[in-house]
Design an enzyme around this catalytic site. Structure first.
Site, PDB file in Angstrom:
ATOM      1  N   ILE A  14      14.680 -71.634   2.514  1.00 42.99           N
ATOM      2  CA  ILE A  14      14.729 -70.166   2.446  1.00 42.99           C
ATOM      3  C   ILE A  14      14.341 -69.528   3.774  1.00 42.99           C
ATOM      4  CG2 ILE A  14      12.387 -69.754   1.528  1.00 42.99           C
ATOM      5  CD1 ILE A  14      15.672 -67.951   0.579  1.00 42.99           C
ATOM      6  N   SER A  36       4.099 -75.703   9.693  1.00 43.90           N
ATOM      7  CA  SER A  36       4.798 -76.513   8.705  1.00 43.90           C
ATOM      8  C   SER A  36       4.499 -77.967   9.032  1.00 43.90           C
ATOM      9  CB  SER A  36       6.308 -76.239   8.820  1.00 43.90           C
ATOM     10  OG  SER A  36       6.939 -76.349   7.575  1.00 43.90           O
ATOM     11  N   ARG A  37       4.434 -78.808   7.991  1.00 40.83           N
ATOM     12  CA  ARG A  37       4.104 -80.216   8.238  1.00 40.83           C
ATOM     13  C   ARG A  37       5.217 -80.902   9.018  1.00 40.83           C
ATOM     14  NH1 ARG A  37       3.737 -81.914   2.275  1.00 40.83           N
ATOM     15  NH2 ARG A  37       5.784 -80.968   2.596  1.00 40.83           N
ATOM     16  N   LYS A  90       8.741 -65.642  -3.653  1.00 44.96           N
ATOM     17  CA  LYS A  90       8.695 -65.646  -5.116  1.00 44.96           C
ATOM     18  C   LYS A  90       8.775 -67.082  -5.605  1.00 44.96           C
ATOM     19  CE  LYS A  90      11.967 -66.958  -6.980  1.00 44.96           C
ATOM     20  NZ  LYS A  90      13.012 -68.062  -7.040  1.00 44.96           N
ATOM     21  N   ASP A 168      12.769 -70.859 -11.977  1.00 51.95           N
ATOM     22  CA  ASP A 168      12.794 -70.509 -10.543  1.00 51.95           C
ATOM     23  C   ASP A 168      13.913 -69.500 -10.278  1.00 51.95           C
ATOM     24  OD1 ASP A 168      11.969 -71.215  -7.567  1.00 51.95           O
ATOM     25  OD2 ASP A 168      14.152 -71.249  -7.686  1.00 51.95           O
TER      26      ASP A 168
HETATM   27  P1  NAP Z   1      11.923 -76.114   0.280  1.00 49.17           P
HETATM   28  O1  NAP Z   1      12.881 -76.041   1.413  1.00 49.17           O
HETATM   29  O2  NAP Z   1      11.920 -77.318  -0.605  1.00 49.17           O
HETATM   30  O3  NAP Z   1      10.417 -75.924   0.766  1.00 49.17           O
HETATM   31  C1  NAP Z   1      10.016 -75.099   1.834  1.00 49.17           C
HETATM   32  C2  NAP Z   1       9.072 -75.855   2.730  1.00 49.17           C
HETATM   33  O4  NAP Z   1       7.775 -75.923   2.157  1.00 49.17           O
HETATM   34  C3  NAP Z   1       9.444 -77.310   2.942  1.00 49.17           C
HETATM   35  O5  NAP Z   1      10.442 -77.454   3.928  1.00 49.17           O
HETATM   36  C4  NAP Z   1       8.128 -77.930   3.377  1.00 49.17           C
HETATM   37  O6  NAP Z   1       7.987 -77.854   4.805  1.00 49.17           O
HETATM   38  C5  NAP Z   1       7.082 -77.039   2.698  1.00 49.17           C
HETATM   39  N1  NAP Z   1       6.462 -77.813   1.636  1.00 49.17           N
HETATM   40  C6  NAP Z   1       7.069 -78.570   0.696  1.00 49.17           C
HETATM   41  N2  NAP Z   1       6.159 -79.185  -0.064  1.00 49.17           N
HETATM   42  C7  NAP Z   1       4.950 -78.801   0.418  1.00 49.17           C
HETATM   43  C8  NAP Z   1       3.618 -79.124   0.071  1.00 49.17           C
HETATM   44  N3  NAP Z   1       3.333 -80.029  -0.876  1.00 49.17           N
HETATM   45  N4  NAP Z   1       2.619 -78.525   0.739  1.00 49.17           N
HETATM   46  C9  NAP Z   1       2.888 -77.671   1.738  1.00 49.17           C
HETATM   47  N5  NAP Z   1       4.148 -77.368   2.148  1.00 49.17           N
HETATM   48  C10 NAP Z   1       5.155 -77.916   1.477  1.00 49.17           C
HETATM   49  O7  NAP Z   1      12.060 -74.857  -0.668  1.00 49.17           O
HETATM   50  P2  NAP Z   1      12.808 -73.457  -0.483  1.00 49.17           P
HETATM   51  O8  NAP Z   1      14.117 -73.535  -1.143  1.00 49.17           O
HETATM   52  O9  NAP Z   1      12.708 -72.996   0.922  1.00 49.17           O
HETATM   53  O10 NAP Z   1      11.883 -72.573  -1.444  1.00 49.17           O
HETATM   54  C11 NAP Z   1      10.568 -72.186  -1.078  1.00 49.17           C
HETATM   55  C12 NAP Z   1      10.175 -70.972  -1.901  1.00 49.17           C
HETATM   56  O11 NAP Z   1      11.155 -69.943  -1.672  1.00 49.17           O
HETATM   57  C13 NAP Z   1      10.176 -71.228  -3.423  1.00 49.17           C
HETATM   58  O12 NAP Z   1       9.104 -70.549  -4.012  1.00 49.17           O
HETATM   59  C14 NAP Z   1      11.501 -70.658  -3.884  1.00 49.17           C
HETATM   60  O13 NAP Z   1      11.465 -70.196  -5.227  1.00 49.17           O
HETATM   61  C15 NAP Z   1      11.680 -69.499  -2.914  1.00 49.17           C
HETATM   62  N6  NAP Z   1      13.098 -69.117  -2.738  1.00 49.17           N
HETATM   63  C16 NAP Z   1      14.054 -70.053  -2.479  1.00 49.17           C
HETATM   64  C17 NAP Z   1      15.398 -69.675  -2.399  1.00 49.17           C
HETATM   65  C18 NAP Z   1      16.484 -70.663  -2.097  1.00 49.17           C
HETATM   66  O14 NAP Z   1      17.678 -70.288  -2.165  1.00 49.17           O
HETATM   67  N7  NAP Z   1      16.205 -71.881  -1.750  1.00 49.17           N
HETATM   68  C19 NAP Z   1      15.741 -68.341  -2.583  1.00 49.17           C
HETATM   69  C20 NAP Z   1      14.741 -67.405  -2.774  1.00 49.17           C
HETATM   70  C21 NAP Z   1      13.419 -67.804  -2.855  1.00 49.17           C
HETATM   71  P3  NAP Z   1       7.149 -78.989   5.586  1.00 49.17           P
HETATM   72  O15 NAP Z   1       7.506 -80.326   4.998  1.00 49.17           O
HETATM   73  O16 NAP Z   1       7.568 -78.814   6.992  1.00 49.17           O
HETATM   74  O17 NAP Z   1       5.697 -78.644   5.349  1.00 49.17           O
END
Ligand code: NAP
Length: 308
Positions: A14, A36-37, A90, A168
């Site tokens: 995101i 970020s990690r 969110k 979600d």
């Molecule tokens: P994602 O790419 O799986 O996660 C975002 C980043 O969070 C990962 O790249 C990781 O970065 C870090 N992360 C993952 N596990 C972690 C942990 N255990 N502790 C700390 N950091 C961690 O997910 P995303 O799709 O971006 O979604 C993230 C949030 O945005 C969610 O709440 C989701 O509901 C919301 N969102 C997503 C979308 C969408 O289309 N994807 C749309 C709107 C809102 P590092 O490994 O570098 O730490």
């Protein structure tokens, strides 16, 4: 006013899809750091943890927290305790009480907290709200059906406890419903379908009502292939309303009456700057409350195992 010095934490899908372009296009912000990690943002200082970043860059004024919800509270606490304004992706947290704790701390520290609900900024949502304000609603049906393999490939966290599963995306629908309905509703029954190998549901059907006996039905399903459906339909005294494509288009009695290009994240960052300038918070947790109610009241069915 000088641009707000911003940092982003949890560099993943995101952030790359939405946050970075929205911040780059808004003169109210200067992105100065990321934590970020594994992920990095080119051209700025990058750190492995929020604690390391906050210690190294005391001039950061605001942080956007974009990691999965189960890992957001600790980061938000660190940022608030350091006196930073906080933008929560969110859903704002994994539990209601942890978000309430963040509200209390933000207020005590005198900083702004944004619980962001991007779907509320979909182009036709305000037009739908105005229509329903003028046209008493008799019933509402929410259909949010999408293909989890397409939208969330290999996202292990989303299937774990606190990851919310089909809620979600479903919470996006609930963020719109709670915004456009003139009066609140509450959950009266629900059925949640859990894959037998997962801790979060793949589908849910929900029934809401209120003192006026309004009926709101919602069906969320992650097993939809082919055409995806993100629709909110209402029967009203002035005709049938359909808020289609996740809030992008408004139809009244089948006729397209409102459509504009999507600008959800630019609007969210505009709102964040606005609340920082006015010294207030914007942290409505009603969509998360409905999800919590569904986990509390919903019947559970176990269905076929899900594998990515
Ligand atoms: P994602 O790419 O799986 O996660 C975002 C980043 O969070 C990962 O790249 C990781 O970065 C870090 N992360 C993952 N596990 C972690 C942990 N255990 N502790 C700390 N950091 C961690 O997910 P995303 O799709 O971006 O979604 C993230 C949030 O945005 C969610 O709440 C989701 O509901 C919301 N969102 C997503 C979308 C969408 O289309 N994807 C749309 C709107 C809102 P590092 O490994 O570098 O730490």
């Amino acid at each position: 006013m000088a641009p707000i010095k911003l940092a982003i934490v949890g560099i993943g899908k995101i952030v790359r899809d939405q946050h970075l372009p929205a911040v780059a296009g808004n003169a109210d912000y200067r992105l100065i750091a990321a934590a970020s990690r594994n992920g990095v943002v080119d051209g700025i200082d990058n750190y492995k943890s929020i604690e390391e970043m906050l210690a190294a860059k005391p001039d950061i004024e605001a942080v956007s927290l974009c990691m999965p919800p189960q890992f957001r509270y600790e980061a938000a606490l660190a940022a608030l305790q350091a006196g930073k304004h906080v933008f929560l992706e969110k859903p704002p947290g994994a539990t209601i009480s942890e978000v309430q704790d963040l509200q209390r701390i933000a207020s005590a520290k005198g900083v702004s907290l944004l619980a962001s609900w991007h779907s509320r900024y979909a182009p036709a949502v305000e037009a739908a709200k105005s229509f329903l304000a003028a046209s008493p609603v008799q019933s509402m049906t929410v259909t949010w059906k999408e293909d989890v393999r397409h939208w969330h490939p290999n996202q292990a966290w989303i299937w774990e406890a606190g990851g919310l599963g089909v809620f979600d995306p479903g919470i996006n629908a609930l963020s719109i419903v709670t915004h456009i309905l003139p009066k609140p509703v509450f959950l009266s029954s629900a059925v949640l379908e859990f894959p037998e190998n997962r801790d979060a549901p793949i589908a849910a059907s929900l029934n809401f009502t209120n003192a006026d006996k309004l009926k709101v039905e919602a069906v969320f399903d992650w097993r939809q292939t082919g055409k995806q459906t993100w629709d909110i339909e209402a029967v009203t005294e002035q005709g049938a309303m359909r808020l289609a494509d996740g809030g992008a288009k408004l139809f009244i009695d089948g006729k397209l009456t409102f459509e504009k290009p999507e600008e959800e994240y630019p609007e969210l960052y505009r709102r964040f700057a606005e609340i920082i300038k006015s010294g207030v918070s914007d942290a409505d947790i009603s969509p998360l409350t409905h999800v919590a109610d569904a986990f509390m009241l919903g019947k559970r069915k176990f269905v076929e195992a899900f594998h990515d």
